[in-house]
Design an enzyme around this catalytic site. Structure first.
Site, PDB file in Angstrom:
ATOM      1  N   ARG A  19     -13.392  -8.853   7.982  1.00  0.00           N
ATOM      2  CA  ARG A  19     -13.546  -8.181   9.292  1.00  0.00           C
ATOM      3  C   ARG A  19     -14.658  -8.807  10.124  1.00  0.00           C
ATOM      4  NH1 ARG A  19     -13.145  -2.089   7.058  1.00  0.00           N
ATOM      5  NH2 ARG A  19     -11.032  -2.214   6.245  1.00  0.00           N
ATOM      6  N   CYS A  23     -10.646   2.749   8.180  1.00  0.00           N
ATOM      7  CA  CYS A  23      -9.809   3.917   8.505  1.00  0.00           C
ATOM      8  C   CYS A  23     -10.586   5.013   9.242  1.00  0.00           C
ATOM      9  CB  CYS A  23      -9.181   4.481   7.239  1.00  0.00           C
ATOM     10  SG  CYS A  23     -10.349   4.638   5.885  1.00  0.00           S
ATOM     11  N   GLN A  72     -13.962  12.867   5.932  1.00  0.00           N
ATOM     12  CA  GLN A  72     -12.971  11.906   5.434  1.00  0.00           C
ATOM     13  C   GLN A  72     -12.323  12.361   4.132  1.00  0.00           C
ATOM     14  OE1 GLN A  72     -15.619   8.261   7.276  1.00  0.00           O
ATOM     15  NE2 GLN A  72     -14.136   7.726   5.689  1.00  0.00           N
ATOM     16  N   GLU A  75     -19.750   2.996   4.978  1.00  0.00           N
ATOM     17  CA  GLU A  75     -18.819   3.493   5.997  1.00  0.00           C
ATOM     18  C   GLU A  75     -19.480   3.655   7.374  1.00  0.00           C
ATOM     19  OE1 GLU A  75     -16.016   3.512   4.532  1.00  0.00           O
ATOM     20  OE2 GLU A  75     -14.622   4.858   5.534  1.00  0.00           O
ATOM     21  N   HIS A  78      -8.287  11.772   8.044  1.00  0.00           N
ATOM     22  CA  HIS A  78      -9.705  11.744   8.410  1.00  0.00           C
ATOM     23  C   HIS A  78      -9.884  12.428   9.771  1.00  0.00           C
ATOM     24  CE1 HIS A  78     -10.339   9.190   5.078  1.00  0.00           C
ATOM     25  NE2 HIS A  78     -10.590   8.045   5.667  1.00  0.00           N
ATOM     26  N   THR A 114      -4.296   6.768   5.101  1.00  0.00           N
ATOM     27  CA  THR A 114      -3.587   5.715   4.353  1.00  0.00           C
ATOM     28  C   THR A 114      -2.347   5.215   5.093  1.00  0.00           C
ATOM     29  OG1 THR A 114      -2.313   7.277   3.010  1.00  0.00           O
ATOM     30  CG2 THR A 114      -4.409   6.510   2.094  1.00  0.00           C
ATOM     31  N   ARG A 173     -17.552  12.829   2.909  1.00  0.00           N
ATOM     32  CA  ARG A 173     -16.319  12.973   2.111  1.00  0.00           C
ATOM     33  C   ARG A 173     -16.076  14.471   1.905  1.00  0.00           C
ATOM     34  NH1 ARG A 173     -13.095   8.958   1.777  1.00  0.00           N
ATOM     35  NH2 ARG A 173     -14.473   7.542   0.658  1.00  0.00           N
TER      36      ARG A 173
HETATM   37  P1  NAP Z   1      -6.968   1.339  -5.034  1.00  0.00           P
HETATM   38  O1  NAP Z   1      -6.065   2.503  -5.033  1.00  0.00           O
HETATM   39  O2  NAP Z   1      -8.172   1.368  -5.917  1.00  0.00           O
HETATM   40  O3  NAP Z   1      -6.088   0.030  -5.415  1.00  0.00           O
HETATM   41  C1  NAP Z   1      -6.705  -1.204  -5.714  1.00  0.00           C
HETATM   42  C2  NAP Z   1      -5.660  -2.302  -5.893  1.00  0.00           C
HETATM   43  O4  NAP Z   1      -6.359  -3.541  -6.135  1.00  0.00           O
HETATM   44  C3  NAP Z   1      -4.735  -2.091  -7.091  1.00  0.00           C
HETATM   45  O5  NAP Z   1      -3.450  -2.603  -6.802  1.00  0.00           O
HETATM   46  C4  NAP Z   1      -5.384  -2.942  -8.173  1.00  0.00           C
HETATM   47  O6  NAP Z   1      -4.469  -3.425  -9.166  1.00  0.00           O
HETATM   48  C5  NAP Z   1      -5.892  -4.109  -7.356  1.00  0.00           C
HETATM   49  N1  NAP Z   1      -6.959  -4.818  -8.056  1.00  0.00           N
HETATM   50  C6  NAP Z   1      -8.016  -4.290  -8.699  1.00  0.00           C
HETATM   51  N2  NAP Z   1      -8.753  -5.279  -9.282  1.00  0.00           N
HETATM   52  C7  NAP Z   1      -8.124  -6.442  -8.963  1.00  0.00           C
HETATM   53  C8  NAP Z   1      -8.358  -7.799  -9.293  1.00  0.00           C
HETATM   54  N3  NAP Z   1      -9.400  -8.171 -10.046  1.00  0.00           N
HETATM   55  N4  NAP Z   1      -7.507  -8.746  -8.842  1.00  0.00           N
HETATM   56  C9  NAP Z   1      -6.452  -8.390  -8.078  1.00  0.00           C
HETATM   57  N5  NAP Z   1      -6.140  -7.108  -7.748  1.00  0.00           N
HETATM   58  C10 NAP Z   1      -6.981  -6.156  -8.183  1.00  0.00           C
HETATM   59  O7  NAP Z   1      -7.541   1.018  -3.582  1.00  0.00           O
HETATM   60  P2  NAP Z   1      -6.889   1.393  -2.125  1.00  0.00           P
HETATM   61  O8  NAP Z   1      -7.405   2.680  -1.656  1.00  0.00           O
HETATM   62  O9  NAP Z   1      -5.425   1.167  -2.202  1.00  0.00           O
HETATM   63  O10 NAP Z   1      -7.581   0.307  -1.205  1.00  0.00           O
HETATM   64  C11 NAP Z   1      -7.127  -1.040  -1.150  1.00  0.00           C
HETATM   65  C12 NAP Z   1      -7.865  -1.761  -0.025  1.00  0.00           C
HETATM   66  O11 NAP Z   1      -7.547  -1.130   1.222  1.00  0.00           O
HETATM   67  C13 NAP Z   1      -9.389  -1.696  -0.145  1.00  0.00           C
HETATM   68  O12 NAP Z   1      -9.931  -2.889   0.356  1.00  0.00           O
HETATM   69  C14 NAP Z   1      -9.767  -0.525   0.749  1.00  0.00           C
HETATM   70  O13 NAP Z   1     -11.077  -0.632   1.225  1.00  0.00           O
HETATM   71  C15 NAP Z   1      -8.753  -0.682   1.866  1.00  0.00           C
HETATM   72  N6  NAP Z   1      -8.458   0.544   2.630  1.00  0.00           N
HETATM   73  C16 NAP Z   1      -8.176   1.716   2.014  1.00  0.00           C
HETATM   74  C17 NAP Z   1      -7.861   2.839   2.786  1.00  0.00           C
HETATM   75  C18 NAP Z   1      -7.553   4.178   2.180  1.00  0.00           C
HETATM   76  O14 NAP Z   1      -7.430   5.158   2.957  1.00  0.00           O
HETATM   77  N7  NAP Z   1      -7.403   4.300   0.861  1.00  0.00           N
HETATM   78  C19 NAP Z   1      -7.835   2.744   4.167  1.00  0.00           C
HETATM   79  C20 NAP Z   1      -8.115   1.516   4.771  1.00  0.00           C
HETATM   80  C21 NAP Z   1      -8.406   0.430   3.998  1.00  0.00           C
HETATM   81  P3  NAP Z   1      -4.353  -2.768 -10.638  1.00  0.00           P
HETATM   82  O15 NAP Z   1      -3.515  -1.524 -10.493  1.00  0.00           O
HETATM   83  O16 NAP Z   1      -3.654  -3.834 -11.402  1.00  0.00           O
HETATM   84  O17 NAP Z   1      -5.736  -2.486 -11.120  1.00  0.00           O
END
Ligand code: NAP
Length: 363
Positions: free
Chosen positions: A118, A158, A186, A212, A253, A340, A246
């Site tokens: 970013r 987000c 959030q 954040e 949010h 999300t 949170r």
């Molecule tokens: P999450 O539920 O914790 O999912 C993390 C993902 O990353 C899983 O698919 C995991 O795979 C993978 N991962 C973990 N370690 C890894 C590694 N060493 N190499 C490759 N992949 C790996 O997180 P999330 O909430 O979906 O967030 C994902 C991204 O989107 C983050 O950067 C977050 O900041 C951003 N984001 C999230 C939101 C939200 O509302 N949640 C909003 C905007 C942006 P495994 O299942 O194999 O561990």
């Protein structure tokens, strides 16, 4: 039209699953490749979901059968898809940046939800209703990096999705916004799965989310800024102060916003009229994921609320309410968006649709 094959990196996570759900039956894109950590690689997608399917409805059967790749295996992705949505998490931001660069260098455009890129000067941070023209830095980004077809586009954090479009709508009509105080409430899903421990968040509010507040204060300035000489120059003259909390809500949010204008101040009626008539530019408005009315004003005194309003217009619209005069600043209001969907996967899909319409994605 033959659909464009796309990949989802971090497909097993909270945001990755939303991509899989939202892209099912998409008119232009089809999920052809999924990747996650080395622990998931090699498994069928349905077996790799260690916490199950978290995002409602049924896991699309065809995607459930795909074999999960390792995010670091860029060559495997290049064989299967034309571009990728990036939603993988790693503690090392440098490594996320490095992998995303490798995908772009291998001719795959990257639409990223991670924060790693970013701050990169030539990477556009897109909210399609606000700065669609920022995508036009792509040829310059490709030139600077020596990339041919690949490029990187990011989604902002987000927490700012709910209030920035209403603020932008007022600026677009010539009202200078000088100061904002933002207090966010959030949802837990913003922290991924399993997110905040239940014993920390049930019957509680946590007045801290790592990193954040800085993102909420800084990212809007890039989004509202201008591209000059192959880099983004941040918007000047707007000061933002944020408190991010949170709260025990699953999705959505909410932000409470106090706004101070420059010399020219709109009336309450003018603000309401601007919000109600605000539309994205015609190219964005026609995209499959674009909300038809990006800002929905709720007249009820106790709205918007996460449970009641987060799914408005495919969960892509922003719901706003409680506009009233402020005794310290000029006005205050509450705004809400689905973190999300609008704040992550849905916003990423909308940015990709826009890039495709603008001709930046080869079919
Ligand atoms: P999450 O539920 O914790 O999912 C993390 C993902 O990353 C899983 O698919 C995991 O795979 C993978 N991962 C973990 N370690 C890894 C590694 N060493 N190499 C490759 N992949 C790996 O997180 P999330 O909430 O979906 O967030 C994902 C991204 O989107 C983050 O950067 C977050 O900041 C951003 N984001 C999230 C939101 C939200 O509302 N949640 C909003 C905007 C942006 P495994 O299942 O194999 O561990």
């Amino acid at each position: 039209m033959q659909k464009i094959a796309v990949g989802v990196l971090g497909a097993t996570g909270m945001v990755g699953q939303q991509y899989i759900r939202l892209l099912e039956n998409h008119p232009w894109f089809e999920v052809a490749y999924v990747a996650a950590s080395p622990q998931s690689a090699g498994k069928q997608y349905k077996e790799a979901l260690k916490n199950g399917w978290l995002v409602g409805g049924e896991l699309p059967a065809r995607v459930g059968e795909l074999v999960v790749g390792d995010v670091s295996d860029v060559a495997a992705a290049a064989k299967k898809c034309a571009f990728v949505f990036s939603a993988f998490e790693m503690p090392e931001k440098d490594l996320i940046r490095q992998y995303e660069n490798e995908y772009a260098a291998a001719d795959m455009p990257v639409f990223s939800n991670a924060s790693a890129h970013r701050g990169t000067d030539n990477v556009p941070m897109i909210i399609a209703e606000i700065n669609p023209h920022h995508l036009d830095i792509i040829p310059e980004q490709q030139k600077q990096n020596g990339w041919k077809k690949g490029f990187i586009v990011v989604k902002p954090n987000c927490s700012l999705q709910s209030y920035l479009t209403p603020i932008f709508a007022l600026m677009k009509e010539g009202y200078e916004v000088e100061k904002l105080i933002i207090t966010t409430l959030q949802a837990i899903s913003g922290a991924g799965y399993p997110g905040v421990a239940s014993l920390d968040v049930v019957d509680n509010v946590v007045p801290y989310i790592d990193g954040e507040e800085e993102k909420t204060e800084n990212e809007p300035l890039k989004i509202l800024g201008e591209a000059k000489g192959g880099t983004f120059v941040p918007h000047r003259g707007l000061a933002i102060s944020a408190h991010c909390n949170r709260v025990p809500v699953t999705d959505g949010h909410l932000a409470c916003v106090n706004v101070a204008f420059g010399k020219k101040k709109p009336s309450r009626e003018e603000i309401l009229s601007i919000w109600q008539t605000f539309r994205a530019d015609p190219q964005t408005l026609d995209l499959p994921f674009a909300p038809k009315q990006p800002i929905i004003y709720r007249d009820e005194p106790n709205r918007p609320q996460p449970r009641k309003d987060r799914d408005a217009d495919k969960a892509m619209a922003v719901s706003v309410g409680r506009l009233r005069e402020d005794s310290v600043f000029d006005f205050k209001f509450a705004s809400l968006s689905h973190n999300t969907v609008r704040g992550a996967a849905g916003g990423g899909i909308l940015a990709a649709e826009l890039a495709y319409k603008k001709g930046y994605i080869a079919h």
